[in-house]
Design a protein around this motif. Structure first.
Motif, PDB file in Angstrom:
ATOM      1  N   THR A  39      -7.950   3.917  -0.529  1.00 19.38           N
ATOM      2  CA  THR A  39      -7.498   4.311  -1.869  1.00 19.38           C
ATOM      3  C   THR A  39      -8.506   5.263  -2.509  1.00 19.38           C
ATOM      4  O   THR A  39      -8.134   6.316  -3.047  1.00 19.38           O
ATOM      5  CB  THR A  39      -7.287   3.067  -2.755  1.00 19.38           C
ATOM      6  OG1 THR A  39      -6.326   2.218  -2.109  1.00 19.38           O
ATOM      7  CG2 THR A  39      -6.794   3.452  -4.139  1.00 19.38           C
ATOM      8  N   HIS A  40      -9.780   4.917  -2.423  1.00 18.24           N
ATOM      9  CA  HIS A  40     -10.816   5.789  -2.994  1.00 18.24           C
ATOM     10  C   HIS A  40     -10.809   7.147  -2.284  1.00 18.24           C
ATOM     11  O   HIS A  40     -10.869   8.197  -2.931  1.00 18.24           O
ATOM     12  CB  HIS A  40     -12.197   5.133  -2.880  1.00 18.24           C
ATOM     13  CG  HIS A  40     -13.270   5.901  -3.565  1.00 18.24           C
ATOM     14  ND1 HIS A  40     -13.560   5.757  -4.901  1.00 18.24           N
ATOM     15  CD2 HIS A  40     -14.106   6.875  -3.117  1.00 18.24           C
ATOM     16  CE1 HIS A  40     -14.533   6.580  -5.236  1.00 18.24           C
ATOM     17  NE2 HIS A  40     -14.893   7.276  -4.170  1.00 18.24           N
ATOM     18  N   ILE A  66      -1.609   6.519   1.349  1.00 19.79           N
ATOM     19  CA  ILE A  66      -2.902   5.843   1.554  1.00 19.79           C
ATOM     20  C   ILE A  66      -2.902   5.133   2.904  1.00 19.79           C
ATOM     21  O   ILE A  66      -3.859   5.241   3.672  1.00 19.79           O
ATOM     22  CB  ILE A  66      -3.198   4.869   0.395  1.00 19.79           C
ATOM     23  CG1 ILE A  66      -3.456   5.680  -0.883  1.00 19.79           C
ATOM     24  CG2 ILE A  66      -4.362   3.943   0.717  1.00 19.79           C
ATOM     25  CD1 ILE A  66      -3.537   4.871  -2.145  1.00 19.79           C
ATOM     26  N   GLU A  69      -9.308  -0.682  -0.187  1.00 17.45           N
ATOM     27  CA  GLU A  69     -10.171  -0.135  -1.252  1.00 17.45           C
ATOM     28  C   GLU A  69     -10.763   1.201  -0.800  1.00 17.45           C
ATOM     29  O   GLU A  69     -10.758   2.187  -1.537  1.00 17.45           O
ATOM     30  CB  GLU A  69     -11.286  -1.133  -1.568  1.00 17.45           C
ATOM     31  CG  GLU A  69     -12.285  -0.652  -2.596  1.00 17.45           C
ATOM     32  CD  GLU A  69     -13.484  -1.586  -2.749  1.00 17.45           C
ATOM     33  OE1 GLU A  69     -14.424  -1.187  -3.475  1.00 17.45           O
ATOM     34  OE2 GLU A  69     -13.508  -2.676  -2.158  1.00 17.45           O
ATOM     35  N   LYS A  73      -8.387   8.699  -0.761  1.00 13.11           N
ATOM     36  CA  LYS A  73      -7.213   9.521  -1.070  1.00 13.11           C
ATOM     37  C   LYS A  73      -7.101   9.877  -2.555  1.00 13.11           C
ATOM     38  O   LYS A  73      -6.670  10.969  -2.898  1.00 13.11           O
ATOM     39  CB  LYS A  73      -5.924   8.799  -0.646  1.00 13.11           C
ATOM     40  CG  LYS A  73      -5.693   8.779   0.840  1.00 13.11           C
ATOM     41  CD  LYS A  73      -5.535  10.144   1.445  1.00 13.11           C
ATOM     42  CE  LYS A  73      -4.107  10.583   1.498  1.00 13.11           C
ATOM     43  NZ  LYS A  73      -3.927  11.855   2.178  1.00 13.11           N
ATOM     44  N   GLN A  74      -7.463   8.965  -3.452  1.00 16.26           N
ATOM     45  CA  GLN A  74      -7.186   9.175  -4.874  1.00 16.26           C
ATOM     46  C   GLN A  74      -8.385   9.633  -5.694  1.00 16.26           C
ATOM     47  O   GLN A  74      -8.191  10.203  -6.761  1.00 16.26           O
ATOM     48  CB  GLN A  74      -6.604   7.897  -5.483  1.00 16.26           C
ATOM     49  CG  GLN A  74      -5.243   7.556  -4.918  1.00 16.26           C
ATOM     50  CD  GLN A  74      -4.635   6.321  -5.557  1.00 16.26           C
ATOM     51  OE1 GLN A  74      -5.300   5.556  -6.240  1.00 16.26           O
ATOM     52  NE2 GLN A  74      -3.355   6.121  -5.319  1.00 16.26           N
ATOM     53  N   VAL A 102       0.854  -1.185   0.000  1.00 12.78           N
ATOM     54  CA  VAL A 102       0.000   0.000   0.000  1.00 12.78           C
ATOM     55  C   VAL A 102       0.890   1.237   0.000  1.00 12.78           C
ATOM     56  O   VAL A 102       1.814   1.332   0.811  1.00 12.78           O
ATOM     57  CB  VAL A 102      -0.914   0.015   1.248  1.00 12.78           C
ATOM     58  CG1 VAL A 102      -1.844   1.204   1.237  1.00 12.78           C
ATOM     59  CG2 VAL A 102      -1.700  -1.288   1.364  1.00 12.78           C
TER      60      VAL A 102
END
Length: 151
Positions: free
Chosen positions: A55-56, A14, A52, A58-59, A10
């Protein structure tokens, strides 16, 4: 590293949504070094969902903060659709996500999963809530009667 020993790579930014990770890494901000962080309380399937979510968050898009009192009992009216869909999972996985978010100290995920649990139990009777949480009723019929008449 999950409960089963599965390793997940990771990115640090994140992973740092987890205060457990921040505390474990300490001041060592060198993103080149791989650091294994054991998570003995988190199953691999749950950890994959946590990653998941992070990640969503942060990105793609951060989640709208959950404030109280709640403006609705519908999750999709409180947070964005992706987050509402994220917690639209079976009860066992939802409870495992609550536990993981708490253990890993990810406040936004804990807020979201607790919101989903609150929506799940809203308007339910004491008996239905006991069934949801697998809690045995240790009140005698007389105690139940006293509680019912005193409220």
């Amino acid at each position: 590293v999950s409960k089963e020993g599965d390793t997940f790579e990771v990115p640090v930014d994140i992973a740092k949504l987890s205060n457990l990770v921040v505390t474990t890494l300490g001041e060592d901000d060198d993103e080149e070094d791989m650091v294994e962080i054991p998570l003995p309380n988190v199953k691999a399937t749950v950890l994959a969902k946590v990653i998941e979510y992070c990640t969503h968050y942060k990105q793609v898009e951060s989640m709208t903060p959950i404030t109280t009192p709640l403006k609705s009992i519908r999750i999709e009216e409180i947070v964005q659709e992706w987050y509402a869909d994220f917690v639209n999972v079976d009860q066992t996985l939802l409870f495992e996500l609550v536990t993981a978010a708490n253990f890993m100290d990810i406040k936004a995920l804990l807020d979201l999963t607790c919101l989903a649990v609150s929506v799940l139990i809203k308007g339910k009777s004491a008996e239905e809530i006991r069934r949801i949480f697998n809690i045995s009723n240790d009140f005698s019929p007389e105690e139940e009667e006293n509680i019912a008449t005193s409220t």
